[in-house]
Design an enzyme around this catalytic site. Structure first.
Site, mmCIF file in Angstrom:
data_model
loop_
_atom_site.group_PDB
_atom_site.id
_atom_site.type_symbol
_atom_site.label_atom_id
_atom_site.label_comp_id
_atom_site.label_asym_id
_atom_site.label_seq_id
_atom_site.Cartn_x
_atom_site.Cartn_y
_atom_site.Cartn_z
ATOM 1 N N TYR A 26 -6.140 24.730 -60.731
ATOM 2 C CA TYR A 26 -4.995 24.479 -59.840
ATOM 3 C C TYR A 26 -3.669 25.026 -60.377
ATOM 4 O O TYR A 26 -2.617 24.479 -60.094
ATOM 5 C CB TYR A 26 -4.878 22.981 -59.519
ATOM 6 C CG TYR A 26 -6.130 22.440 -58.902
ATOM 7 C CD1 TYR A 26 -6.500 22.814 -57.616
ATOM 8 C CD2 TYR A 26 -6.985 21.610 -59.622
ATOM 9 C CE1 TYR A 26 -7.681 22.345 -57.052
ATOM 10 C CE2 TYR A 26 -8.164 21.142 -59.062
ATOM 11 C CZ TYR A 26 -8.503 21.516 -57.781
ATOM 12 O OH TYR A 26 -9.672 21.067 -57.227
ATOM 13 N N CYS A 62 15.252 28.612 -59.293
ATOM 14 C CA CYS A 62 16.529 28.013 -58.899
ATOM 15 C C CYS A 62 16.265 26.638 -58.275
ATOM 16 O O CYS A 62 16.501 26.403 -57.094
ATOM 17 C CB CYS A 62 17.247 28.943 -57.922
ATOM 18 S SG CYS A 62 18.952 28.485 -57.634
ATOM 19 N N GLU A 63 15.724 25.739 -59.090
ATOM 20 C CA GLU A 63 15.388 24.373 -58.684
ATOM 21 C C GLU A 63 15.600 23.459 -59.876
ATOM 22 O O GLU A 63 15.040 23.714 -60.951
ATOM 23 C CB GLU A 63 13.924 24.276 -58.243
ATOM 24 C CG GLU A 63 13.580 24.970 -56.960
ATOM 25 C CD GLU A 63 14.023 24.210 -55.729
ATOM 26 O OE1 GLU A 63 14.307 23.003 -55.836
ATOM 27 O OE2 GLU A 63 14.079 24.831 -54.656
ATOM 28 N N PRO A 97 -18.427 19.803 -59.130
ATOM 29 C CA PRO A 97 -17.360 19.851 -60.135
ATOM 30 C C PRO A 97 -16.492 21.090 -59.961
ATOM 31 O O PRO A 97 -17.000 22.185 -59.703
ATOM 32 C CB PRO A 97 -18.126 19.899 -61.462
ATOM 33 C CG PRO A 97 -19.445 20.514 -61.107
ATOM 34 C CD PRO A 97 -19.750 20.058 -59.703
ATOM 35 N N GLY A 98 -15.189 20.921 -60.092
ATOM 36 C CA GLY A 98 -14.272 22.060 -60.007
ATOM 37 C C GLY A 98 -13.349 22.058 -61.205
ATOM 38 O O GLY A 98 -13.519 22.816 -62.155
ATOM 39 N N ARG A 99 -12.356 21.164 -61.188
ATOM 40 C CA ARG A 99 -11.434 21.009 -62.311
ATOM 41 C C ARG A 99 -12.206 20.799 -63.616
ATOM 42 O O ARG A 99 -11.868 21.363 -64.659
ATOM 43 C CB ARG A 99 -10.512 19.818 -62.048
ATOM 44 C CG ARG A 99 -9.445 19.599 -63.110
ATOM 45 C CD ARG A 99 -8.886 18.173 -63.029
ATOM 46 N NE ARG A 99 -8.567 17.772 -61.687
ATOM 47 C CZ ARG A 99 -7.375 17.907 -61.112
ATOM 48 N NH1 ARG A 99 -6.378 18.444 -61.791
ATOM 49 N NH2 ARG A 99 -7.170 17.496 -59.872
ATOM 50 N N ARG A 145 2.193 21.951 -60.620
ATOM 51 C CA ARG A 145 1.667 20.593 -60.788
ATOM 52 C C ARG A 145 2.674 19.593 -61.371
ATOM 53 O O ARG A 145 2.701 18.431 -60.936
ATOM 54 C CB ARG A 145 0.379 20.611 -61.607
ATOM 55 C CG ARG A 145 -0.772 21.337 -60.920
ATOM 56 C CD ARG A 145 -2.080 21.204 -61.688
ATOM 57 N NE ARG A 145 -2.582 19.852 -61.669
ATOM 58 C CZ ARG A 145 -2.536 19.033 -62.720
ATOM 59 N NH1 ARG A 145 -2.006 19.436 -63.865
ATOM 60 N NH2 ARG A 145 -2.998 17.807 -62.626
ATOM 61 N N GLY A 202 -14.540 15.382 -58.842
ATOM 62 C CA GLY A 202 -13.426 14.527 -59.228
ATOM 63 C C GLY A 202 -13.453 14.071 -60.668
ATOM 64 O O GLY A 202 -12.622 13.252 -61.082
#
Length: 427
Positions: free
Chosen positions: A386, A357-358, A287-289, A326, A244
């Site tokens: 991510y 198309c959003e 740890p990742g991000r 994100r 995190g």
């Protein structure tokens, strides 16, 4: 050999001219820096693994996982945390050592548990009593004894987006410390013939810039360790404190070095264990991000430019929500640069619109840039975590390629999807 001089108006990443990368591989394009990833791994080794005895580090692979990433992480001497059968299969295909894999997930399927047991995954983080019973029966059928940690919900609220806060009482993850649930779970684990309970795991949330949540959670978990020792004689051998740790995305983000979190975690565990006269457990971080977030960028090509007088100027790019959800999910903001106009004055204000198309497919509002033209290359920084892993085929848009760069050398690690690939499973 002819020496190619760097072009001063171009942005370089990992020693590579990003404008040339866009020409070579097309856009949208994910670009990952192996050099940056290795620097982060070195920081983990120097400031945690070598600094403290009985410690382990595993990469939270949901942030970004390819077979090449598995190979880099193995070479750097770090384990991997997976959360699905697909992530586990990727590690298997890459030849990653299964004893260094930790398997997470709040609702692992029978098929996933069988895959983990069959392939001798090092640790399984058990989320609930249903999973404990299922895992024990599967392990029994395979004639194996699986080492587990219980995921605990410590009841700690972290200052982050509610979608990436995981340690509060009301969470879909883990076993809460309310009532007698954890006591029942530990007794069941001890009595299970094919389970070896090693200890506990917690994760308080993602993209954190303050270590107070980790400190609070550690104190709660060490007290749990003491309570379980006194009440049923259970000795905790391992404590997984999750990850995190926040990274820099946009102005206002004050990222910290790894040691800001790990020193506080280790000092608190040591103090609390001394207070309760407990042996220090093996401490694990995930740890990742933090490891890959700033190691990645995404390249886009500018297409349409639509000016609404006295309202807004929309700049259309050839990607958007499918390759970076994100901003739509979390309101995430990124630093953006124009790769081919680095030395030009920023005198235009634009909003970067994706091609889906959003109406919500907007990647960046009110961006100051040089005057843009069709064909310019925009770069979104800090997209290593991510983005590729959350990418979709919405609007039948193929996912981008992924290129790894290091010391001025680029190599393709994931091919760009084709229209034919999109229909491969359709009948």
């Amino acid at each position: 050999m002819k020496v190619i001089e760097p072009i001063s108006s171009h942005f370089y990443f990992g020693g590579c001219d990003t404008v040339q990368l866009a020409k070579k591989y097309g856009t949208p394009l994910y670009v990952m820096s192996e050099d940056y990833i290795c620097e982060r791994c070195k920081e983990i080794r120097e400031d945690f693994l070598k600094k403290y005895e009985n410690t382990k580090a595993v990469y939270a692979s949901k942030a970004f996982l390819t077979m090449e990433m598995c190979r880099i992480i193995e070479r750097e001497g770090i384990g991997i945390d997976v959360v699905s059968g697909g992530e586990l299969y990727t590690a298997l295909k890459a030849g990653f050592p299964m004893e260094k894999v930790i398997f997470h997930g709040n609702n692992k399927t029978l098929e996933e548990i069988e895959m983990a047991v069959k392939n001798n995954v090092g640790r399984i983080v058990v989320d609930n009593l249903y999973e404990l019973e299922l895992l024990n029966s599967v392990a029994q059928a395979f004639g194996k004894k699986m080492k587990i940690l219980f995921r605990i919900t410590p009841g700690v609220d972290s200052h982050t987006h509610k979608y990436i806060s995981t340690g509060q009482v009301d969470s879909k993850f883990g076993i809460p410390l309310k009532g007698n649930i954890i006591n029942e779970a530990i007794k069941k684990a001890i009595d299970s013939s094919n389970i070896e309970l090693m200890g506990f795991h917690f994760h308080v949330g993602s993209q954190l810039f303050d270590n107070s949540s980790h400190i609070k959670a550690v104190k709660i978990l060490v007290k749990l360790m003491n309570d379980m020792k006194e009440s049923i004689g259970f000795i905790t051998k391992e404590l997984n404190t999750g990850g995190g740790f926040g990274i820099y995305y946009f102005e206002g983000d004050e990222s910290k070095p790894l040691r800001y979190f790990t020193d506080a975690i280790m000092e608190t565990i040591k103090e609390e264990c001394h207070k309760y006269d407990l042996l220090m457990p093996t401490v694990i971080i995930e740890p990742g991000r933090w490891l890959v977030g700033e190691a990645g960028i995404t390249l886009y090509t500018v297409g349409s430019i639509k000016e609404i007088p006295n309202v807004r100027t929309y700049v259309g790019i050839d990607g958007g929500m499918p390759d970076n959800p994100r901003p739509a999910l979390y309101g995430a903001k990124y630093e953006v640069i124009v790769a081919n106009k680095m030395n030009q004055e920023k005198n235009s204000l634009v909003t970067v619109a994706g091609k889906c198309c959003e109406s919500g497919d907007i990647l960046r509002y009110d961006l100051k840039v040089p005057k843009l033209e069709a064909g310019d290359i925009l770069i979104f920084k800090s997209t290593g975590a991510y983005n590729y892993s959350m990418a979709s085929n919405y609007n039948k848009i193929p996912r981008p390629a992924v290129v790894m760069v290091s010391n001025g050398i680029d190599r393709l690690i994931v091919k760009r999807e084709t229209y034919e690939y999109l229909l491969r499973n359709e009948l």
